[in-house]
Design a protein around this motif. Structure first.
Motif, PDB file in Angstrom:
ATOM      1  N   ASP A   1       0.815  -1.218   0.000  1.00 41.57           N
ATOM      2  CA  ASP A   1       0.000   0.000   0.000  1.00 41.57           C
ATOM      3  C   ASP A   1       0.848   1.267   0.000  1.00 41.57           C
ATOM      4  O   ASP A   1       0.301   2.372  -0.052  1.00 41.57           O
ATOM      5  CB  ASP A   1      -0.984   0.001   1.182  1.00 41.57           C
ATOM      6  CG  ASP A   1      -0.295  -0.056   2.532  1.00 41.57           C
ATOM      7  OD1 ASP A   1       0.639  -0.859   2.682  1.00 41.57           O
ATOM      8  OD2 ASP A   1      -0.702   0.689   3.441  1.00 41.57           O
TER       9      ASP A   1
ATOM     10  N   ASN B   1      -3.963  -2.817  -2.647  1.00 37.73           N
ATOM     11  CA  ASN B   1      -4.935  -3.392  -1.716  1.00 37.73           C
ATOM     12  C   ASN B   1      -5.325  -4.788  -2.187  1.00 37.73           C
ATOM     13  O   ASN B   1      -4.936  -5.235  -3.266  1.00 37.73           O
ATOM     14  CB  ASN B   1      -6.165  -2.483  -1.572  1.00 37.73           C
ATOM     15  CG  ASN B   1      -6.828  -2.191  -2.910  1.00 37.73           C
ATOM     16  OD1 ASN B   1      -7.173  -3.110  -3.660  1.00 37.73           O
ATOM     17  ND2 ASN B   1      -7.006  -0.918  -3.227  1.00 37.73           N
ATOM     18  N   PHE B   2      -6.099  -5.466  -1.367  1.00 39.43           N
ATOM     19  CA  PHE B   2      -6.462  -6.857  -1.666  1.00 39.43           C
ATOM     20  C   PHE B   2      -7.256  -6.987  -2.962  1.00 39.43           C
ATOM     21  O   PHE B   2      -7.057  -7.920  -3.736  1.00 39.43           O
ATOM     22  CB  PHE B   2      -7.268  -7.455  -0.511  1.00 39.43           C
ATOM     23  CG  PHE B   2      -6.457  -7.723   0.730  1.00 39.43           C
ATOM     24  CD1 PHE B   2      -5.079  -7.868   0.667  1.00 39.43           C
ATOM     25  CD2 PHE B   2      -7.072  -7.841   1.971  1.00 39.43           C
ATOM     26  CE1 PHE B   2      -4.330  -8.125   1.805  1.00 39.43           C
ATOM     27  CE2 PHE B   2      -6.329  -8.093   3.112  1.00 39.43           C
ATOM     28  CZ  PHE B   2      -4.952  -8.233   3.027  1.00 39.43           C
ATOM     29  N   GLN B   3      -8.188  -6.047  -3.196  1.00 35.69           N
ATOM     30  CA  GLN B   3      -9.003  -6.141  -4.404  1.00 35.69           C
ATOM     31  C   GLN B   3      -8.160  -6.005  -5.659  1.00 35.69           C
ATOM     32  O   GLN B   3      -8.365  -6.726  -6.643  1.00 35.69           O
ATOM     33  CB  GLN B   3     -10.102  -5.073  -4.388  1.00 35.69           C
ATOM     34  CG  GLN B   3     -11.123  -5.243  -5.511  1.00 35.69           C
ATOM     35  CD  GLN B   3     -11.792  -6.603  -5.504  1.00 35.69           C
ATOM     36  OE1 GLN B   3     -12.328  -7.030  -4.479  1.00 35.69           O
ATOM     37  NE2 GLN B   3     -11.753  -7.315  -6.632  1.00 35.69           N
TER      38      GLN B   3
ATOM     39  N   GLU C   1      -6.628  -3.355   5.035  1.00 39.02           N
ATOM     40  CA  GLU C   1      -7.738  -4.295   5.238  1.00 39.02           C
ATOM     41  C   GLU C   1      -7.407  -5.414   6.227  1.00 39.02           C
ATOM     42  O   GLU C   1      -8.302  -6.132   6.664  1.00 39.02           O
ATOM     43  CB  GLU C   1      -8.137  -4.955   3.906  1.00 39.02           C
ATOM     44  CG  GLU C   1      -8.493  -3.981   2.801  1.00 39.02           C
ATOM     45  CD  GLU C   1      -7.338  -3.752   1.838  1.00 39.02           C
ATOM     46  OE1 GLU C   1      -7.547  -3.899   0.629  1.00 39.02           O
ATOM     47  OE2 GLU C   1      -6.228  -3.428   2.320  1.00 39.02           O
ATOM     48  N   GLY C   2      -6.136  -5.572   6.547  1.00 37.64           N
ATOM     49  CA  GLY C   2      -5.750  -6.641   7.465  1.00 37.64           C
ATOM     50  C   GLY C   2      -4.482  -7.337   7.016  1.00 37.64           C
ATOM     51  O   GLY C   2      -3.780  -6.861   6.113  1.00 37.64           O
TER      52      GLY C   2
ATOM     53  N   SER D   1      -2.115 -10.472   5.345  1.00 39.05           N
ATOM     54  CA  SER D   1      -2.188 -11.099   4.022  1.00 39.05           C
ATOM     55  C   SER D   1      -2.348 -12.613   4.064  1.00 39.05           C
ATOM     56  O   SER D   1      -2.297 -13.256   3.019  1.00 39.05           O
ATOM     57  CB  SER D   1      -0.917 -10.753   3.224  1.00 39.05           C
ATOM     58  OG  SER D   1      -0.766  -9.365   3.089  1.00 39.05           O
TER      59      SER D   1
END
Length: 214
Positions: free
Chosen positions: A16, A42-44, A66-67, A69
């Motif tokens: 990020d 990001n994850f998305q 988001e948290g 991995s």
């Protein structure tokens, strides 16, 4: 294994922080690798890239807004086990490396590493399909005799783990006792046992452990 005869290696650089991704591009250039890099913050974006591109190596931070991995690593490996994943993070390798390897990562590297070590890790991942640093190698050897190094929560019984989760969710002794229909002093005793097994001193440390290893 990665087919080194491929004309171009496709990298996913997932972090990020833009500067980290740009720094990795600089190191890939310096290593003389014929590559193309895709970026994700990001994850998305990680999921979108993996859906549209054929990635050979994914270099991923351990944590995003988001948290952690861990879940995304498992998802990547489930869908494409041939992708090699290098966790590149500022978190303590001694504490966290094994859980990421256990989730499916093929290597763990600290962001505090020197440039030459980072290049060595990437080239080793290309050549051998994995990168195990001296620190992680020692951890792996020790974990053969002590599985708690991978997940300290494994030392807890199912009942202790259930109560630990309740504490981490903000419940107090009385609330937990009422939910489990036991005496409050029983919960207090189990709490002391949990803290002793996990070698922690307070709820804040318990919450951190639950977040990192649940």
């Amino acid at each position: 294994m990665i087919n080194k005869d491929e004309e171009t290696l496709f990298f996913l650089l997932a972090d990020d922080h833009t500067l980290i991704r740009q720094g990795m591009v600089f190191l890939l250039d310096a290593a003389g690798i014929n590559y193309k890099a895709f970026h994700a913050s990001n994850f998305q974006q990680i999921k979108d890239c993996l859906h549209t591109e054929v990635i050979h190596i994914a270099i991923i931070d351990a944590y995003f807004p988001e948290g952690n991995s861990l879940q995304i690593i498992s998802e990547i490996k489930e869908k494409n086990p041939d992708i090699k994943i290098l966790i590149f993070s500022g978190i303590d390798e001694n504490v966290h490396a094994l859980k990421y390897l256990n989730a499916g990562a093929d290597g763990f590297l600290s962001k505090l590493s020197e440039e030459e070590e980072i290049k060595h890790a990437i080239l080793t991942l290309i050549d051998k399909g994995e990168y195990i640093s001296p620190v992680t190698r020692t951890l792996l050897m020790n974990s053969l005799n002590n599985r708690n190094l991978i997940n300290p929560l494994s030392s807890l019984t199912q009942k202790e783990l259930e109560i630990a989760r309740m504490y981490s969710e903000g419940f107090g002794n009385l609330e937990i006792a009422n939910r489990l229909e036991v005496k409050q002093n029983t919960i207090s005793t189990i709490k002391k046992r949990i803290f002793k097994k996990l070698n922690i001193e307070n709820i804040v440390e318990l919450i951190e452990l639950m977040k990192n290893h649940s």
